[in-house]
Design an enzyme around this catalytic site. Structure first.
Site, PDB file in Angstrom:
ATOM      1  N   PHE A  25       0.857  -1.186   0.000  1.00  0.00           N
ATOM      2  CA  PHE A  25       0.000   0.000   0.000  1.00  0.00           C
ATOM      3  C   PHE A  25       0.890   1.233   0.000  1.00  0.00           C
ATOM      4  O   PHE A  25       1.722   1.413   0.893  1.00  0.00           O
ATOM      5  CB  PHE A  25      -0.911   0.042   1.238  1.00  0.00           C
ATOM      6  CG  PHE A  25      -1.842   1.227   1.224  1.00  0.00           C
ATOM      7  CD1 PHE A  25      -3.108   1.135   0.663  1.00  0.00           C
ATOM      8  CD2 PHE A  25      -1.435   2.466   1.717  1.00  0.00           C
ATOM      9  CE1 PHE A  25      -3.953   2.237   0.613  1.00  0.00           C
ATOM     10  CE2 PHE A  25      -2.271   3.575   1.672  1.00  0.00           C
ATOM     11  CZ  PHE A  25      -3.529   3.461   1.113  1.00  0.00           C
ATOM     12  N   ASP A  42       9.145   2.842   1.564  1.00  0.00           N
ATOM     13  CA  ASP A  42       7.987   3.630   1.995  1.00  0.00           C
ATOM     14  C   ASP A  42       7.757   3.384   3.482  1.00  0.00           C
ATOM     15  O   ASP A  42       7.281   2.328   3.891  1.00  0.00           O
ATOM     16  CB  ASP A  42       6.775   3.200   1.159  1.00  0.00           C
ATOM     17  CG  ASP A  42       5.492   3.922   1.574  1.00  0.00           C
ATOM     18  OD1 ASP A  42       5.458   4.513   2.667  1.00  0.00           O
ATOM     19  OD2 ASP A  42       4.521   3.870   0.798  1.00  0.00           O
ATOM     20  N   LYS A  59       2.142  10.451   8.328  1.00  0.00           N
ATOM     21  CA  LYS A  59       1.479   9.949   9.540  1.00  0.00           C
ATOM     22  C   LYS A  59       2.147  10.457  10.826  1.00  0.00           C
ATOM     23  O   LYS A  59       2.088  11.638  11.121  1.00  0.00           O
ATOM     24  CB  LYS A  59       1.448   8.415   9.501  1.00  0.00           C
ATOM     25  CG  LYS A  59       0.464   7.873   8.437  1.00  0.00           C
ATOM     26  CD  LYS A  59       0.279   6.385   8.607  1.00  0.00           C
ATOM     27  CE  LYS A  59      -0.636   5.761   7.587  1.00  0.00           C
ATOM     28  NZ  LYS A  59      -2.008   5.613   8.064  1.00  0.00           N
ATOM     29  N   THR A  62       2.384  24.240  -4.556  1.00  0.00           N
ATOM     30  CA  THR A  62       2.202  25.524  -3.876  1.00  0.00           C
ATOM     31  C   THR A  62       2.760  25.504  -2.460  1.00  0.00           C
ATOM     32  O   THR A  62       3.573  26.341  -2.091  1.00  0.00           O
ATOM     33  CB  THR A  62       0.702  25.909  -3.816  1.00  0.00           C
ATOM     34  OG1 THR A  62       0.224  26.029  -5.148  1.00  0.00           O
ATOM     35  CG2 THR A  62       0.504  27.246  -3.084  1.00  0.00           C
TER      36      THR A  62
END
Lengths: 500, 500
Positions: free
Chosen positions: A217, A326, A357, A381
């Site tokens: 995931f 990851d 997280k 941005t």
């Protein structure tokens, strides 16, 4: 129930205090422990079933505005403290899920409140800058004292982003840019590159791929989603890329009891990885990068050995693909090390490490050579949020001051031992207890039983999350002490007894 | 320079005060204007060239951590006020760019400071929840008083997200899910859908497309990037989707002087849109949605007429594609209406409207039928940030209390008139002045001159941004009053004189 919890709590507190006063005990300062004790509630306290009437009412209200299919209940965050989440019906639960593993040091930690009440920090909240063009004066300093102070081995560069998906999307882009420049031998695009990319065509938009793993995931935006393979509901109906997907080792637990079989399974998967890299190169979609979680979290808390990751990292090297670890869910201390990949014991574990997280800000570390060669290639941005860096710096202070990684290791051992015991006690119900630090999981007989256990535990004041097909994942905050473990095991044991 | 600015400022303040005391003048309350006047600085003040020595030093420091190619200078956000951005060398600039159009009511607005210092709000900052599963008690109420209070016509549902890219990515997913369920005639995926989506293959990951426009900008994550076509540097080396790209009308300005030619150009583009929809359907990549900005911002402030958008919306209807209006840059009031699409005067302007930047939170509104049919399809850990909703609610209060949309309309008229005058004065240098509200732009002779003007204006205390190949975009905050316009025009005029 409440009585048994409370008495257990008292005994444990006593043990804790005795340990703290023992000579030579250095793992948690007395002051810190005291703060924690005074600050926190002394156990769960349930008033209604969950969700209670007020949660149901609010869910109905929110249902007029959004899909509420995933809403568990509504919270009273003001009243929540440390490891305890209080809901709007006054139920107080021991939180072993922490907002999908994203609360690092518990609710309303006094140190974080202090960050908020420091007038010097006001401006970082009120004036969100475009960090890529006009950062605040203290930005390099805050990066140094927060993210860089915990940088993975071999990495001194970091880019903040707003969330986990944006972190991975941009990490993928960094790998594509790096790979293409390597392929070119320089970093000057041709006229054809420039014109074709504007219309989404190769060679400007090359047919590169990212190799990912079944069960992995990595987020839900379209680049990330092409590497996410944990549940169909995440991917269904969304166009994707034809990228290679390797099998993730399906190991037997405890890992140390099945070393030979597990090594064979890992070898099989690694062989498949190499085959896929070759196949996709032949297809004209070379593998620019490999992305993997140190522990597949959402996909079911699937572990692999350090040997597997070392060999995988070598395969990436050999084939010229970047290696992206990851750590969005595993990072930030829950495995007992700050990054889960530290358990591999490598000096050069990865080319890119992404996070979010518990780190409160998204972003990714990378090796020097993975830095985009020109401005505005890795850009948006906001590029993160300096107010989150302020909180992170303080979280890291607390982790150091209170030796939370050692706490996590100790709590994790107790948790895993407890799970092993329960698994022995309920062999038809439980299997495959596993974990590092408090980042633990256990498999339940079947999906329906798992879900029933989750709900029952919640009604008894313990909040847990599921993952994979039939696993329960434990994701407490880093301030989850041994006495919280016992409190959890106590409730969990009662719930299991009802399901046996 | 400073003297002329100051005296101009004095005259203007006086005019402003006179207007305020005139009977029947209702567009801004005396109290609000007073706050603004007292709160703000009275003009730019430059101590060094920009970037100054301290900015250069910090850029060097940050360069050890990140690519700093896009860094303009470092800011002292504590000292910045209203329309004035102060840098770390003590330069105070009139900000007509506002962090890439993302600061709604100026720096350190007293009302936003109040949000921060209200102890009731503390917990929203310190405990970031997983909004999709455990929202805070006041979440529906805060959505109602913030986002829903300014919902576009025909939309009563909204989903928050962390940033503009995530907003668009999830909006695209919502369109794909909606389109596929429409195609199915129900929402139950087949076994083949479920199994094939896990390996990125059709039919589970269908070959749907989003039609976008050349010159459009919708973000930089991989789904968004496939619809972004403003500059090659954004897209180069990143794999993409074979999706249709229509021409955006290249109109002549002022629009009302070239109605016939512009109508022809718009008709040509609309025809091309229909052709592409048919072609891509025949290719087996049907157009699930059309995405467009009401004014192409990053791509060069390209306008189209309400008639174009009405017809485009009808084409989407006719071909069964969803119509997604991306208001990330145009939304939040700068065009004089809260949403730029309100200028089209339609009851049913869109199926999806996405936002971010000045809205402080990302997200998207959608019609009921675009709501994902099941939980966890439009989902991620944070799904926005309630602390940003608190700020947004207060920003909306200020907009209403101070009638800022009327202010913007008035300032915008003065700005555009000023640009027309300068354009008449410098026909070899300037062309195509255009805008709605203060969301204005002008074209400069060539790229090099544009960039030189931007730097010169900055050294004189006015901060501007470029867009497209050779345009300057004006993106002041909503508190940019007529006297700020005159102050800007004063400096701009000086700079142009040096370039003529």
């Amino acid at each position: 129930m409440a009585t048994s919890l409370l008495s257990r709590q008292l005994v444990l507190s006593l043990q804790q205090n005795l340990r703290l006063t023992a000579p030579g005990c250095r793992y948690v300062s007395k002051a810190a422990a005291k703060t924690q004790m005074e600050f926190e509630y002394d156990g769960p306290s349930m008033k209604t079933e969950v969700p209670g009437p007020r949660s149901k009412e609010l869910t109905k209200q929110l249902g007029e505005i959004q899909n509420v299919g995933a809403i568990n209940f509504f919270c009273n965050y003001e009243e929540s403290r440390g490891n305890y989440l209080v809901d709007v019906d006054g139920n107080r639960m021991l939180d072993v899920y922490t907002q999908i593993s994203s609360i690092p040091i518990g609710y309303n930690h006094p140190s974080l409140i202090k960050v908020m009440s420091n007038p010097n920090n006001m401006s970082a909240f009120v004036n969100r800058p475009a960090l890529g063009i006009m950062p605040p004066e203290n930005f390099p300093e805050k990066l140094a004292e927060s993210l860089l102070s915990v940088a993975p081995s071999g990495m001194s560069r970091v880019q903040t982003m707003a969330c986990g998906s944006c972190s991975n999307e941009n990490a993928y882009k960094a790998m594509f840019i790096w790979y293409r420049n390597k392929e070119r031998g320089h970093n000057i695009p041709s006229d054809e590159d420039v014109s074709s990319c504007m219309i989404n065509q190769s060679p400007g938009c090359p047919d590169f791929s990212i190799l990912s793993f079944m069960g992995g995931f990595h987020g839900r935006t379209m680049g990330c989603l092409a590497t996410t393979h944990s549940k169909a509901i995440h991917k269904l109906d969304v166009p994707s890329f034809d990228w290679p997907i390797a099998p993730f080792p399906k190991l037997k637990y405890p890992l140390e009891e099945f070393t030979r079989e597990n090594a064979q399974e890992e070898a099989r998967c690694l062989e498949e990885v190499e085959d896929l890299i070759v196949q996709w190169r032949q297809k004209g979609r070379p593998v620019a990068g490999i992305v993997i979680e140190p522990i597949q979290a959402e996909g079911g808390d699937n572990h692999a050995t350090p040997d597997f990751f070392k060999k995988l990292r070598n395969i990436a090297h050999k084939h010229g693909s970047a290696f992206h670890v990851d750590e969005v869910q595993t990072g930030g201390g829950a495995t007992g090390k700050f990054w889960a990949h530290e358990h591999w014991g490598m000096d050069d574990p990865a080319d890119i490490v992404s996070f979010s997280k518990k780190m409160l800000t998204g972003g990714f570390y990378h090796k020097d050579e993975l830095q985009a060669d020109k401005a505005y290639r890795i850009f948006n941005t906001w590029m993160g949020d300096p107010s989150k860096n302020l909180f992170l710096a303080e979280v890291l202070n607390v982790i150091r001051r209170e030796n939370l990684l050692e706490e996590v290791t100790r709590s994790g051992k107790t948790l895993l031992q407890g799970l092993y015991q329960l698994q022995d006690q309920y062999p038809n119900l439980l299997s495959s207890a596993r974990g590092q630090g408090t980042f633990c999981a256990i498999d339940i007989r079947d999906d329906a039983t798992r879900n029933s256990i989750l709900l029952k535990a919640r009604d008894k004041g313990v909040l847990l999350g599921g993952c994979g097909d039939r696993s329960i994942r434990f994701r407490p905050a880093l301030v989850f002490k041994e006495y919280h473990v016992h409190m959890f095991l106590n409730v969990f044991s009662d719930v299991l007894a009802e399901h046996n």
